[in-house]
Motif scaffolding. Structure first.
Motif, PDB file in Angstrom:
ATOM      1  N   ASP A  27       0.956  -1.099  -0.186  1.00  0.00           N
ATOM      2  CA  ASP A  27      -0.056  -0.117   0.075  1.00  0.00           C
ATOM      3  C   ASP A  27       0.949   1.103  -0.067  1.00  0.00           C
ATOM      4  O   ASP A  27       1.525   1.666   1.046  1.00  0.00           O
ATOM      5  CB  ASP A  27      -1.038  -0.033   1.380  1.00  0.00           C
ATOM      6  N   ASP A  69      -6.546   2.908  -2.201  1.00  0.00           N
ATOM      7  CA  ASP A  69      -5.737   1.565  -2.785  1.00  0.00           C
ATOM      8  C   ASP A  69      -4.907   1.958  -3.784  1.00  0.00           C
ATOM      9  O   ASP A  69      -5.009   1.461  -5.024  1.00  0.00           O
ATOM     10  CB  ASP A  69      -6.867   0.790  -3.537  1.00  0.00           C
ATOM     11  N   ASP A 123      -7.852  -8.078  -6.534  1.00  0.00           N
ATOM     12  CA  ASP A 123      -8.074  -8.161  -4.942  1.00  0.00           C
ATOM     13  C   ASP A 123      -7.776  -6.801  -4.241  1.00  0.00           C
ATOM     14  O   ASP A 123      -6.430  -6.477  -4.626  1.00  0.00           O
ATOM     15  CB  ASP A 123      -7.595  -9.278  -3.997  1.00  0.00           C
ATOM     16  N   ASN A 124      -8.482  -6.162  -3.609  1.00  0.00           N
ATOM     17  CA  ASN A 124      -7.864  -4.863  -2.929  1.00  0.00           C
ATOM     18  C   ASN A 124      -7.068  -4.986  -1.754  1.00  0.00           C
ATOM     19  O   ASN A 124      -6.566  -4.002  -1.127  1.00  0.00           O
ATOM     20  CB  ASN A 124      -9.194  -3.854  -2.543  1.00  0.00           C
ATOM     21  N   GLU A 125      -6.967  -6.136  -1.339  1.00  0.00           N
ATOM     22  CA  GLU A 125      -5.969  -6.490  -0.314  1.00  0.00           C
ATOM     23  C   GLU A 125      -4.416  -6.974  -0.837  1.00  0.00           C
ATOM     24  O   GLU A 125      -4.608  -7.919  -1.293  1.00  0.00           O
ATOM     25  CB  GLU A 125      -6.559  -7.659   0.833  1.00  0.00           C
ATOM     26  N   VAL A 158      -5.581  -4.248  -8.041  1.00  0.00           N
ATOM     27  CA  VAL A 158      -6.309  -3.798  -6.756  1.00  0.00           C
ATOM     28  C   VAL A 158      -7.533  -3.176  -7.319  1.00  0.00           C
ATOM     29  O   VAL A 158      -8.492  -2.903  -6.385  1.00  0.00           O
ATOM     30  CB  VAL A 158      -5.542  -3.077  -5.813  1.00  0.00           C
ATOM     31  N   ASN A 159      -7.806  -2.657  -8.671  1.00  0.00           N
ATOM     32  CA  ASN A 159      -8.782  -2.048  -9.168  1.00  0.00           C
ATOM     33  C   ASN A 159      -9.335  -2.386 -10.387  1.00  0.00           C
ATOM     34  O   ASN A 159      -8.777  -2.719 -11.326  1.00  0.00           O
ATOM     35  CB  ASN A 159      -8.036  -0.501  -9.355  1.00  0.00           C
ATOM     36  N   MET A 205     -15.176  -5.518  -2.907  1.00  0.00           N
ATOM     37  CA  MET A 205     -14.045  -4.579  -3.306  1.00  0.00           C
ATOM     38  C   MET A 205     -14.851  -3.205  -2.962  1.00  0.00           C
ATOM     39  O   MET A 205     -15.736  -3.129  -3.642  1.00  0.00           O
ATOM     40  CB  MET A 205     -13.596  -4.957  -4.281  1.00  0.00           C
ATOM     41  N   GLN A 217     -14.407  -0.193  -4.702  1.00  0.00           N
ATOM     42  CA  GLN A 217     -14.797   0.518  -5.820  1.00  0.00           C
ATOM     43  C   GLN A 217     -15.658  -0.031  -6.930  1.00  0.00           C
ATOM     44  O   GLN A 217     -16.541   0.517  -7.449  1.00  0.00           O
ATOM     45  CB  GLN A 217     -13.379   0.949  -6.510  1.00  0.00           C
TER      46      GLN A 217
END
Lengths: 271, 155, 512
Positions: C219, C250, C396-398, C420-421, C443, C445
């Motif tokens: 991040d 993110d 995946d946003n993680e 992530v997006n 997620m 967004q």
């Protein structure tokens, strides 16, 4: 020791000790088999020999006359009968010197917490040589040891405890796995007060009758049933403030031979 | 007691295959797979090391929560579990099938008992199929009527 | 046989055999290829006898052709009993009208040799490249050594001088002996510290050149905030304002966290020094992080309102040992190191033209592209065949999840592309095809459903797997038919579950 035998299916049993009498009334101990069991009257002194199903033995025979000694047919049946009579005659208390002589190896672990159950079982199993037995023996012992230990911890003072809690006991519970020339011994001892015969028989009977787990109690009520079905001899030995439970397995390379054997059930009160 | 029950899932199309390993005992939870709602459930029991009496109850109760019309099969059932299935009613849900399981066979030459994976449809009329190992014929090492009892219960 | 004579004009080995596989005719090339004279051929009972028993001749092709139809084998190596080396061929069989079977052997030994040669050359190229990189390092070390001996000589002189003074003072009866001794010792300690820092910086500089640093999905907001934390005490001491802005949530980079922090801290320290030296009113430093979707570049800008960098220096500031600071302050290696670090991340560090103050811009490629190219190179380095390599995209946003799955895929020889997006992922899918997509469901967004819907609208045909906690089954059941979702991976997942899901969705049997 005066013995009366009326067991037509076991006529070839060769008992060495004791004096044989012709009527049941004269005898100290009486031996019947499943075909003559109707004649039995005395739980303490009547011994049942059987070559029929475990289920019939428990539901029909033992529920009729609550004999303390059921001996299933096996290649060693004479020895088993001798031993039983000898123990009864000398005060009805099972101990290794009489019941499991000349051990070749033995490993014992003491457990104070229910959390130690899995690891303790793994430990005694890993210290045991299974090479001259059918390979399922290990899994059977693992299961039976688990059932016996869970009972030892969670049936304190007659109360059935919540199985998700951790139980810690002041007096540790021994778990022993040993062998001699002809048998394997699995032993667990609890301090939950003596296990009454009636209760034991009731539990076994329910297992055979319903064959399903109980939903109304903490335990599933099948533990003793599994143990009895999967061991060759189930021995309960009442002690001062608890019960010693012993499972004996005939040493056997063949699974078939092992499973064929009718289970024995012994209840020693030490009177 | 620590739970060592592991459930590994493979969810594809309308099937879920669950590889069950470790002990199924009083600590067993099936939360992970309760909400899956697939049509076909395949339970691979190869890795099950022990199911004790409480575990049997957990298992039976879990099965009741699965969709009524789900197609349930068991495979690679270990020998000791076969014994327990034969001893307990309701373990295999009505309509569920065991497709493969382990059975003991004796190799006279090596003087040892081996576990052979059998497909349920190899057992015709309650008779153990003939098997061999390295050219030696093996002898089925259990009592057929007793060992194959569960097959009679199958849907 | 007369009718077959025309086959002699072909540059392909042909044998015509009867039902029992006895050769009734073979052309000249057949003899040549397998080095078998007509006499030898005549003596054969069947064509199979010509080949050594351990080379598997595709007999089944012949048998199938007897029934009718044309069959082709895979590339195999056939060793003739008369030959001294195996021939790399493709075998074709076809039934003729007269009932005989024509077997042709297409010799592709040459193609195979060419391919082997090509691979050999590729290996050599790699070696040469490694040598060049090494030579470059050595050259740099040469440069550095010169620079270092220059840099070290100063503090070394001071240390030596101080020791000499110490010796004299200890032998003498001076009045303020103690004080002089302490001063000397302090000087020596400081000189040694300085020498140490120069050496450490050199090491750091050399290390910054490696491309093999471990990278993780991080991040970036956290990375930058951590860097800021590091310099905040100094900023506070000098009452310089430090602000940071992030134009999106993110913002994730595929970076070596420690190295990037090193770069940011370095730039922030430089900015602080510049502002303090110039005694600027209301000194301020801004860090701006943004995503440029047109050029697929992640931008990190650090700008201050100080005097800026004079034009004549702009070209040199990234060179090793260039410094505008006084002697004894700064090593002149900071920006050089920073620049090398960013380059190693396939990015660039440059100074922008500004009206006021200095503005340094770090540009990094989007993680999707970066992870793709990196992992592709990684798999190629492991000699995995191009066509066989699977390409999997994970959304995946993680970052934790991306890192774990990256590792799992790397171990399996699968090329991994992380994102992530949803928007960025879709953009990549416009140009790049992947074998499989794994998407998280929840997620912020764009959720899994929305992503799948748009992916299908784009024409993406690859199987999609949802990843989610057990409680979220309904989405999968609902979307299964709608968006053709192949399956699901439950969180938390094990390595086995992921692998099984990937191969299962692709209908591939797993090896080993």
């Amino acid at each position: 020791m005066k013995i009366y035998i009326n067991a037509p299916e076991f006529s070839d049993i060769n008992l060495k000790r004791g004096q044989f009498v012709n009527t049941p009334e004269e005898a100290d101990y009486r031996i019947y088999d499943h075909s003559t069991w109707d004649l039995a009257k005395n739980p303490d002194k009547d011994i049942l020999l059987s070559s029929v199903d475990d289920e019939i033995n428990i539901l029909e025979h033992l529920n009729k006359v609550h004999s303390h000694h059921l001996i299933g047919k096996s290649s060693n049946i004479a020895t088993e009968v001798e031993r039983t009579l000898s123990i009864l005659d000398q005060g009805d208390h099972w101990d290794p010197s009489k019941g499991f002589p000349s051990p070749i190896s033995s490993h014992e672990v003491l457990l104070s917490s229910s959390k130690e159950i899995k690891n303790s079982i793994d430990e005694v199993l890993s210290n045991f040589d299974f090479s001259d037995q059918f390979n399922e023996q290990k899994d059977i012992i693992r299961l039976l040891a688990n059932e016996l230990l869970v009972n030892a911890f969670y049936h304190q003072l007659g109360e059935d405890q919540d199985r998700s809690s951790e139980i810690i006991l002041e007096t540790p519970v021994p778990l022993q796995l040993a062998r001699n020339e002809s048998s394997v011994l699995l032993r667990v001892e609890d301090t939950n007060g003596g296990f009454p015969y009636e209760k034991m028989l009731a539990s076994l009977s329910r297992g055979f009758r319903d064959k399903t787990p109980r939903q109304d109690t903490e335990g599933a009520g099948l533990g003793l049933y599994f143990v009895f079905k999967m061991t060759n001899q189930l021995i309960l030995n009442l002690k001062e403030n608890g019960t010693e439970i012993i499972c004996m397995f005939d040493l056997n390379k063949r699974y078939k031979e092992y499973m064929k054997r009718v289970s024995s059930l012994h209840y020693y009160t030490g009177k | 007691m620590s739970t060592s029950l592991k459930l590994e899932t493979q969810i594809l199309d309308n099937k879920v295959e669950v590889k069950v390993s470790g002990q199924i005992d009083e600590d067993a939870t099936f939360e992970k797979i309760l909400n899956i709602k697939q049509e076909v459930y395949i339970f691979d029991l190869e890795g099950v090391s022990l199911i004790n009496s409480c575990g049997v109850r957990e298992w039976i109760n879990f099965l009741e929560k699965l969709p009524e019309d789900a197609d349930i099969t068991y495979k690679n059932v270990p020998q000791i579990v076969v014994e327990q299935i034969n001893m307990v009613q309701g373990f295999v849900r009505p309509g569920a099938r065991i497709t493969s399981f382990y059975a003991p066979y004796y190799n006279e030459e090596k003087d040892e008992v081996v576990k052979v994976l059998l497909q349920s449809d190899e057992v015709a009329n309650g008779k153990a199929p003939s098997k061999s190992e390295d050219g030696t014929d093996l002898e089925f090492d259990a009592i057929e009527a007793q060992y194959f009892n569960f097959l009679k219960q199958q849907g | 046989m007369e009718k077959y004579h025309i086959l002699d004009t072909l540059f392909e080995a042909i044998a015509i055999v009867d039902k029992k596989a006895k050769i009734v005719y073979s052309n000249h090339f057949f003899s040549t290829l397998f080095k078998a004279s007509p006499r030898v051929i005549r003596k054969l009972e069947t064509v199979f006898e010509l080949f050594e028993s351990h080379t598997p001749f595709p007999k089944d092709l012949f048998e199938k052709s007897l029934q009718g139809g044309d069959y082709v084998s895979e590339e195999i190596d056939l060793m003739s009993t008369e030959g001294d080396s195996p021939c790399h061929v493709v075998v074709k069989t076809t039934k003729l009208e007269d009932g005989n079977v024509l077997i042709s052997f297409n010799d592709i030994s040459i193609e195979k040799k060419l391919y082997d040669k090509y691979r050999l050359q590729l290996e050599e190229l790699k070696k040469s490249h490694a040598q060049i990189v090494q030579a470059d390092k050595l050259a740099t070390i040469g440069e550095l050594s010169a620079g270092i001996s220059h840099e070290i000589s100063n503090p070394l002189t001071i240390a030596t001088g101080s020791m000499e003074i110490l010796e004299e003072v200890l032998d003498s009866d001076m009045e303020n002996k103690d004080e002089v001794v302490r001063t000397c010792i302090a000087d020596v300690v400081e000189s040694h510290a300085r020498i140490n820092s120069i050496i450490l910086n050199m090491k750091s500089f050399l290390h910054s050149q490696t491309e093999e640093d471990e990278r993780e999905y991080c991040d970036l907001e956290k990375v930058i905030l951590d860097s800021i934390k590091f310099v905040t005490p100094s900023y506070n001491d000098h009452k310089v304002l430090l602000k940071s802005t992030f134009d999106e949530k993110d913002l994730v980079g595929l970076v070596n966290k420690v190295k990037i922090e090193q770069v940011i801290v370095n730039l922030l320290s430089n900015a602080l020094d510049a502002l303090v030296d110039a005694k600027v009113d209301s000194p301020e430093v801004q860090v701006e992080v943004s995503k440029d979707r047109d050029s697929n570049i992640l931008k990190i800008r650090i700008k201050d309102n100080g005097p800026g960098v004079p034009d004549e220096n702009k070209e040199q500031i990234f060179n090793a040992f260039f410094t505008t600071k006084d002697v004894g302050e700064g090593t002149g290696l900071g920006l050089a190191i920073a620049s090398k670090i960013i380059e190693a991340h396939q990015g660039s560090l440059m100074i922008e033209d500004t009206d006021q103050g200095a503005s340094f811009l770090i540009q990094l490629p989007f993680i999707e592209i970066l992870s793709y190219t990196q992992n592709e190179m990684l798999q190629r380095a492991r000699d995995v065949q191009d066509e066989d390599t699977l390409k999997v995209m994970v959304l995946d946003n993680e970052v934790q999840v991306l890192n774990i799955l990256n590792k799992i895929c790397a171990d399996e020889g699968i090329v991994f592309m992380g994102s992530v997006n949803g928007l960025d992922a879709l953009k990549i899918l416009e140009d790049l095809s992947v074998d499989l997509i794994i998407t998280d469901y929840l997620m912020p967004q764009m959720d899994g459903s929305e992503f799948s819907k748009r992916a299908r609208e784009l024409g993406v045909k690859s199987p999609i797997l949802y990843m989610s906690a057990a409680s979220n089954q309904d989405a999968f059941q609902r979307d299964k038919e709608k968006f053709n979702i192949a399956g699901m991976i439950l969180k938390p997942f094990t390595k086995e579950e992921v692998i099984k899901a990937i191969y299962g969705a692709l209908g591939i049997e797993r090896n080993g």
